[in-house]
Enzyme design. Structure first.
Site, PDB file in Angstrom:
ATOM      1  N   ASP A 139       9.463   2.759  -0.627  1.00  0.00           N
ATOM      2  CA  ASP A 139       8.434   3.450   0.147  1.00  0.00           C
ATOM      3  C   ASP A 139       8.701   3.159   1.632  1.00  0.00           C
ATOM      4  OD1 ASP A 139       4.773   3.423   0.242  1.00  0.00           O
ATOM      5  OD2 ASP A 139       6.305   4.386   1.491  1.00  0.00           O
TER       6      ASP A 139
ATOM      7  N   LYS B 123       4.739   9.472   8.569  1.00  0.00           N
ATOM      8  CA  LYS B 123       4.586   8.935   9.925  1.00  0.00           C
ATOM      9  C   LYS B 123       5.622   9.487  10.921  1.00  0.00           C
ATOM     10  CE  LYS B 123       2.451   4.826   7.933  1.00  0.00           C
ATOM     11  NZ  LYS B 123       1.038   4.839   8.352  1.00  0.00           N
TER      12      LYS B 123
ATOM     13  N   TYR C 113       0.859  -1.183   0.000  1.00  0.00           N
ATOM     14  CA  TYR C 113       0.000   0.000   0.000  1.00  0.00           C
ATOM     15  C   TYR C 113       0.892   1.228   0.000  1.00  0.00           C
ATOM     16  CZ  TYR C 113      -3.472   3.411   1.674  1.00  0.00           C
ATOM     17  OH  TYR C 113      -4.302   4.503   1.814  1.00  0.00           O
TER      18      TYR C 113
HETATM   19  P1  KE4 Z   1      -0.690   8.418   4.322  1.00  0.00           P
HETATM   20  O1  KE4 Z   1      -1.152   9.112   3.082  1.00  0.00           O
HETATM   21  O2  KE4 Z   1      -1.797   7.619   4.991  1.00  0.00           O
HETATM   22  O3  KE4 Z   1       0.035   9.358   5.295  1.00  0.00           O
HETATM   23  O4  KE4 Z   1       0.459   7.365   3.912  1.00  0.00           O
HETATM   24  C1  KE4 Z   1       0.161   6.393   2.938  1.00  0.00           C
HETATM   25  C2  KE4 Z   1       1.136   5.257   3.063  1.00  0.00           C
HETATM   26  C3  KE4 Z   1       2.172   5.140   2.148  1.00  0.00           C
HETATM   27  N1  KE4 Z   1       3.069   4.140   2.218  1.00  0.00           N
HETATM   28  C4  KE4 Z   1       3.008   3.220   3.217  1.00  0.00           C
HETATM   29  C5  KE4 Z   1       4.032   2.127   3.263  1.00  0.00           C
HETATM   30  C6  KE4 Z   1       1.982   3.287   4.190  1.00  0.00           C
HETATM   31  O5  KE4 Z   1       1.947   2.357   5.188  1.00  0.00           O
HETATM   32  C7  KE4 Z   1       1.033   4.319   4.125  1.00  0.00           C
HETATM   33  C8  KE4 Z   1      -0.110   4.438   5.125  1.00  0.00           C
HETATM   34  N2  KE4 Z   1      -0.241   3.385   6.063  1.00  0.00           N
HETATM   35  C9  KE4 Z   1      -1.570   3.112   6.546  1.00  0.00           C
HETATM   36  C10 KE4 Z   1      -1.454   2.024   7.613  1.00  0.00           C
HETATM   37  N3  KE4 Z   1      -1.280   0.747   7.052  1.00  0.00           N
HETATM   38  C11 KE4 Z   1      -2.261   4.331   7.068  1.00  0.00           C
HETATM   39  C12 KE4 Z   1      -3.455   4.074   7.936  1.00  0.00           C
HETATM   40  C13 KE4 Z   1      -4.696   4.603   7.336  1.00  0.00           C
HETATM   41  O6  KE4 Z   1      -4.866   4.479   6.102  1.00  0.00           O
HETATM   42  O7  KE4 Z   1      -5.505   5.142   8.121  1.00  0.00           O
END
Ligand code: KE4
Length: 429
Positions: free
Chosen positions: A239, A267, A144
């Site tokens: 990533d 994060k 993701y």
């Molecule tokens: P954000 O746009 O949510 O800040 O980041 C996206 C993203 C990009 N790359 C990786 C490896 C990620 O894990 C994420 C976001 N992680 C999820 C948790 N698995 C965010 C939680 C959510 O969607 O509320």
């Protein structure tokens, strides 16, 4: 456990917010029941609006390496807010932040701050496409990278949990440039590269997968992937939104000794404030506006409030690299307790851990990719989740997520979690 206020709030929330939440995975949809609404967090704990306290392992999905609201970050924010929240103009702290990221992650020669992991990954793909003048890119099933249209193809995390790994609303035009390979399978990548010769701009990968549950990367696979990208002129993007400053001070690339061309972060670099970043090779990053033609922008990018939290965090990591030994000791202790429980219950559930990110799957045998991860019994995970919640342990409300240990988790917290894990498993299996 009384959760009446949370339940009432959730009913109210659903009238005004899609699904009652501002991010799908929070809605407890895959584990059933209604989410508890959180009032405050402190150290390793959170308290919900009904006054229930939990030892928690989400850490806001990764940002809280030092637990909730550590004093040194709170003080940095309070100092920053005295001077104002955002200027839309350059500030000294952004220069210091860029220098610090580059110092901690040597492959990052130049970096651009953004406001989320999604912005970081979508901007990195655009930079790679602009630099190579190619259009297609390769992602891996179950990984993701945020919710930009072209990533929502066989995506992990909330998309997988909700059963929409390929989301409606993503046009065929957008999806047609997204090629999907299998994690840890170099042949699947070679096949896509050879059938799209000279058209692949980038490969983007989570160097430790954290969105199909935690899946470790095979180091020989990663080395072959790096070589393939070099041979084909493909931009390799790590990533590290989740792994950056989580699994080591220099992220997963420090652990595996592989230098990507670009990296993305999120994060932990915001420590709970909205921050993302993308950076890497100078020859690529100098093509990003305004030094080059590849456009990317953001009203609040690098704002002093978010930078103050992130800079305080990264400075602490630079001054105290021993935090990773502490995190390893705590995480190893938890793992040993969980493994002892599984042995006592004659269960061989898969358990993957890299540093302080980990995951137990309700499937026996190993989990090394998407196909093996989805064998997990998600209904059983849901029952386990609620048994743990009843015992005051708050885990990710979805099987295909990571569990995070922070420096704030005490031995008492870990022992309580190990005990609850045993009791919960006894109930659900
Ligand atoms: P954000 O746009 O949510 O800040 O980041 C996206 C993203 C990009 N790359 C990786 C490896 C990620 O894990 C994420 C976001 N992680 C999820 C948790 N698995 C965010 C939680 C959510 O969607 O509320």
């Amino acid at each position: 456990m009384n959760t009446q206020k949370s339940e009432k709030l959730f009913e109210e929330a659903k009238k005004y917010i899609p699904g009652g939440v501002n991010s799908p995975v929070r809605a407890f949809k895959s584990v059933g029941g209604s989410p508890v609404f959180i009032k405050k967090g402190y150290g390793s704990k959170i308290e919900d609006v009904d006054g229930n306290e939990y030892v928690e392992y989400i850490g806001s999905w990764g940002p809280h390496l030092f637990g909730h609201n550590p004093e040194f970050i709170k003080q940095a924010l309070l100092r920053a807010v005295e001077n104002g929240t955002s200027f839309g103009a350059p500030t000294e702290l952004e220069v210091e932040m860029a220098k610090l990221i580059s110092r901690l992650v040597p492959s990052v020669e130049m970096v651009r701050m953004v406001n989320s992991g999604t912005e970081a990954t979508m901007s990195a793909i655009r930079a790679a496409r602009g630099f190579t003048k190619r259009e297609k890119f390769i992602k891996f099933e179950g990984c993701y990278h945020g919710h930009a249209d072209y990533f929502l193809i066989k995506a992990g995390s909330g998309a997988l949990t909700l059963g929409v790994p390929t989301s409606p609303g993503v046009t065929q035009g957008n999806a047609s440039d997204t090629l999907v390979a299998d994690y840890n399978d170099i042949e699947s990548v070679k096949k896509l590269v050879s059938s799209n010769k000279g058209q692949v701009a980038a490969v983007i990968i989570e160097p430790v997968a954290g969105n199909m549950g935690v899946v470790k990367i095979n180091e020989s696979f990663l080395k072959e992937l790096k070589t393939l990208c070099e041979e084909e002129g493909i931009v390799l993007i790590f990533d590290e939104v989740m792994t950056g400053f989580r699994v080591a001070k220099g992220g997963a690339q420090e652990i595996y000794g592989i230098k990507p061309d670009l990296s993305t972060f999120g994060k932990i670099i915001g420590s709970g404030l909205p921050v993302g970043a993308f950076g890497g090779r100078k020859d690529i990053m100098e093509m990003v506006a305004p030094s080059g033609p590849i456009y990317q922008a953001g009203t609040l990018s690098g704002n002093p409030l978010a930078m103050s939290a992130g800079y305080a965090t990264l400075s602490y990591i630079k001054e105290h690299p021993e935090v990773y030994r502490t995190l390893e000791e705590k995480s190893q202790y938890l793992e040993e307790g969980f493994r002892d429980n599984l042995k006592a219950l004659s269960k061989d559930y898969a358990w993957n851990r890299v540093g302080s990110m980990m995951c137990m799957f309700f499937t026996e045998g190993s989990v090394t990719n998407f196909a093996s991860a989805v064998k997990s019994d998600t209904a059983m995970y849901g029952k386990y989740f609620h048994e743990m919640l009843k015992r005051g342990i708050y885990l990710a409300p979805a099987q295909f997520e990571a569990m995070f240990v922070s420096t704030a988790h005490t031995k008492e917290d870990l022992d309580r979690t190990i005990k609850a894990h045993y009791e919960s498993l006894k109930v659900v299996i």
